[in-house]
Design an enzyme around this catalytic site. Structure first.
Site, PDB file in Angstrom:
ATOM      1  N   TYR A 121     -19.324 -17.001 -19.668  1.00 23.18           N
ATOM      2  CA  TYR A 121     -20.420 -17.959 -19.481  1.00 23.18           C
ATOM      3  C   TYR A 121     -19.923 -19.390 -19.596  1.00 23.18           C
ATOM      4  O   TYR A 121     -20.558 -20.244 -20.223  1.00 23.18           O
ATOM      5  CB  TYR A 121     -21.547 -17.708 -20.499  1.00 23.18           C
ATOM      6  CG  TYR A 121     -21.950 -16.265 -20.599  1.00 23.18           C
ATOM      7  CD1 TYR A 121     -22.527 -15.600 -19.514  1.00 23.18           C
ATOM      8  CD2 TYR A 121     -21.741 -15.550 -21.781  1.00 23.18           C
ATOM      9  CE1 TYR A 121     -22.891 -14.261 -19.604  1.00 23.18           C
ATOM     10  CE2 TYR A 121     -22.096 -14.209 -21.877  1.00 23.18           C
ATOM     11  CZ  TYR A 121     -22.668 -13.574 -20.788  1.00 23.18           C
ATOM     12  OH  TYR A 121     -23.021 -12.256 -20.889  1.00 23.18           O
TER      13      TYR A 121
ATOM     14  N   LYS B 127      -1.312 -12.720 -43.640  1.00 21.56           N
ATOM     15  CA  LYS B 127      -2.631 -13.231 -44.046  1.00 21.56           C
ATOM     16  C   LYS B 127      -3.632 -12.091 -44.051  1.00 21.56           C
ATOM     17  O   LYS B 127      -4.685 -12.137 -43.399  1.00 21.56           O
ATOM     18  CB  LYS B 127      -3.045 -14.357 -43.079  1.00 21.56           C
ATOM     19  CG  LYS B 127      -4.310 -15.097 -43.434  1.00 21.56           C
ATOM     20  CD  LYS B 127      -4.221 -15.952 -44.691  1.00 21.56           C
ATOM     21  CE  LYS B 127      -5.575 -16.532 -45.030  1.00 21.56           C
ATOM     22  NZ  LYS B 127      -5.611 -17.218 -46.337  1.00 21.56           N
TER      23      LYS B 127
ATOM     24  N   ASP C   1      -0.909 -19.335 -46.524  1.00 19.44           N
ATOM     25  CA  ASP C   1      -1.309 -20.598 -47.179  1.00 19.44           C
ATOM     26  C   ASP C   1      -0.454 -20.860 -48.405  1.00 19.44           C
ATOM     27  O   ASP C   1       0.105 -21.955 -48.590  1.00 19.44           O
ATOM     28  CB  ASP C   1      -2.823 -20.611 -47.491  1.00 19.44           C
ATOM     29  CG  ASP C   1      -3.341 -19.317 -48.107  1.00 19.44           C
ATOM     30  OD1 ASP C   1      -2.556 -18.362 -48.243  1.00 19.44           O
ATOM     31  OD2 ASP C   1      -4.534 -19.266 -48.466  1.00 19.44           O
TER      32      ASP C   1
ATOM     33  N   ASP D 163       5.598 -20.528 -35.721  1.00 22.43           N
ATOM     34  CA  ASP D 163       5.582 -21.827 -35.041  1.00 22.43           C
ATOM     35  C   ASP D 163       5.247 -22.924 -36.034  1.00 22.43           C
ATOM     36  O   ASP D 163       5.956 -23.929 -36.157  1.00 22.43           O
ATOM     37  CB  ASP D 163       4.555 -21.802 -33.903  1.00 22.43           C
ATOM     38  CG  ASP D 163       4.412 -23.161 -33.250  1.00 22.43           C
ATOM     39  OD1 ASP D 163       5.446 -23.754 -32.922  1.00 22.43           O
ATOM     40  OD2 ASP D 163       3.269 -23.635 -33.090  1.00 22.43           O
TER      41      ASP D 163
ATOM     42  N   ASP E  75       7.894 -26.028 -38.107  1.00 17.82           N
ATOM     43  CA  ASP E  75       7.767 -27.491 -38.086  1.00 17.82           C
ATOM     44  C   ASP E  75       7.735 -28.017 -39.524  1.00 17.82           C
ATOM     45  O   ASP E  75       8.344 -29.053 -39.829  1.00 17.82           O
ATOM     46  CB  ASP E  75       6.491 -27.939 -37.341  1.00 17.82           C
ATOM     47  CG  ASP E  75       6.760 -28.299 -35.870  1.00 17.82           C
ATOM     48  OD1 ASP E  75       7.634 -27.664 -35.243  1.00 17.82           O
ATOM     49  OD2 ASP E  75       6.097 -29.221 -35.342  1.00 17.82           O
TER      50      ASP E  75
END
Ligand code: NAD
Ligand code: IPM
Ligand code: MN
Length: 362
Positions: free
Chosen positions: A146, A188, A221, A245, A249
């Site tokens: 939609y 996680k 986390d 990923d 960094d």
């Protein structure tokens, strides 16, 4: 004389600037050795190509790359072409079609590299990230229903196959066993109740085959906090595509910056070429000024040397990067210097030649 066929894809932004220095270093090494050489074929694919041709690479691009011993890639993505088009149709396409399911990203604080962490022993930043590189959150599966209406629904699937999950975790365990290191899984499971619960289960299954290897498991986390507060606890780290990923960094930030972060996309079975590329992007903010740091690309060149069976040269190139860093007189602005990209490449070549003359190899 053994000749390795290398496909170069300089790509966008600072990509061409850093690839030129990587090639310079590979050529310096092969000239000193004398028993092998590199033959390069450059492919001009990327965002400029897209704006001209309407595609990121030709329809037979993958086929044309398939015969090479390795691919040496700068960076892909530039303002003017949507990232989800440029990256999916070139970089991610190569990783996927060549089943480069292992993304090896060292997070190691080299001698002489700056570290922003206080109260951390620099020697403790020495990790090898093994990032799942073929599926997971990057599988590209989903739907947009939609579209453009108030009923709009977007679904992005995370795809974790038993085959894909097992092989990446097993790769990490094999590496850790060879190097006498621990393996840390980052996941996680407390929130992602299918994919990451499955990941944790497979991690435990594979771990039981390696009773000699110490293991740890953290939630992503907490892991990102611990990478800053206590990086020494991470050695070989295995994680999913997206978490890998993001965390690499973060890893770059604690280990000298984006200009020093290298990566290898491996197809360990060697059914297809592997690809060597820094983890940074095209850095549009500094592109075209000749000030990009080429050391990440040079480190990726060292990984390429390792891949083609030149491990001693790979180590020497890493040592040469450290020499340039410790010397500190020829560094790009991101490392506080005023040297150009090409000057740093030249400095690495000089360091390689000096180490060779000192009898470190040859
Ligand atoms: P980026 O890595 O290009 O840049 C982030 C910051 O780091 C910038 O300030 C940049 O100047 C700096 N930086 C990066 N590499 C550097 C180097 N070698 N020397 C000195 N400074 C360096 O990330 P971004 O700005 O988020 O992305 C720019 C484009 O690159 C986007 O299109 C993105 O999708 C793409 N990208 C591509 C790759 C890849 O090809 N592997 C990786 C990441 C991002
Ligand atoms: C990287 C990049 C790519 C990734 C992007 C550009 C698709 O960020 O190589 O780290 O997410 O893998
Ligand atoms: Mn990235």
């Amino acid at each position: 004389m053994q000749t390795f066929q290398i496909a170069t894809i300089p790509g966008d932004g600072i990509g061409p600037e850093v690839v030129a220095e990587g090639v310079k270093v590979l050529d310096a090494v092969s000239a000193l050795d004398g028993s092998f050489a590199f033959d390069y074929t450059e492919f001009p694919w990327g965002c400029e190509y897209y704006l001209r041709e309407g595609e990121m690479m030709p329809a037979d691009g993958i086929e044309r790359l398939s015969g090479f011993d390795a691919i040496f890639l700068g960076a892909v993505g530039y303002p003017g072409v949507p990232d989800h088009v440029s990256l999916r149709d070139l970089l991610l396409r190569i990783r996927h079609d060549f089943d480069q399911y292992v993304n090896v990203r060292p997070v190691r604080l080299l001698k002489g590299a700056p570290c922003p962490l206080a109260g951390v022993d620099a020697a403790d930043i020495d990790m090898t990230f093994i990032r799942e590189n073929s599926e997971g959150e990057y599988a590209g599966s989903g739907a947009w229903l939609y579209r453009g209406t108030p009923r709009e629904v977007v679904i992005q699937d995370g795809v974790f196959s038993r085959h894909g999950t097992e092989r990446i975790i097993r790769y990490a365990f094999e590496l850790a066993r060879r190097e006498g290191k621990s393996v840390t899984s980052i996941s996680k499971g407390n929130a992602l109740n299918y994919s990451m619960v499955f990941w944790d289960q497979v991690f435990e299954e594979v771990a039981s085959e390696y009773p000699d290897v110490e293991t740890h498991s953290y939630l992503v986390d907490a892991a990102s906090m611990l990478m800053v507060r206590d990086p020494g606890r991470f050695e070989v780290v295995v994680t999913s595509n997206l978490f890998g990923d993001i965390l690499t960094d973060l890893g770059a930030a604690i280990a000298g910056g984006m200009g020093l972060a290298a990566g290898a996309n491996l197809n360990p079975e060697r059914a297809f070429p592997s690809m060597f590329e820094p983890i940074h992007g095209s850095a549009p903010d500094i592109a075209g000024r000749g000030i990009a740091n080429p050391l990440a690309m040079v480190w990726s060149a060292s990984q390429l040397l390792d891949h083609v069976g030149q491990g001693a040269w790979a180590r020497l190139v890493l040592g040469a990067i450290e020499r340039v860093l410790v010397d500190g007189t020829c560094l790009t602005p991101d490392l506080g210097g005023s040297a150009s990209t090409a000057e740093v490449g030249d400095a690495v070549v000089k360091a390689i030649q000096a180490m060779h003359a000192e009898g470190e190899i040859g």
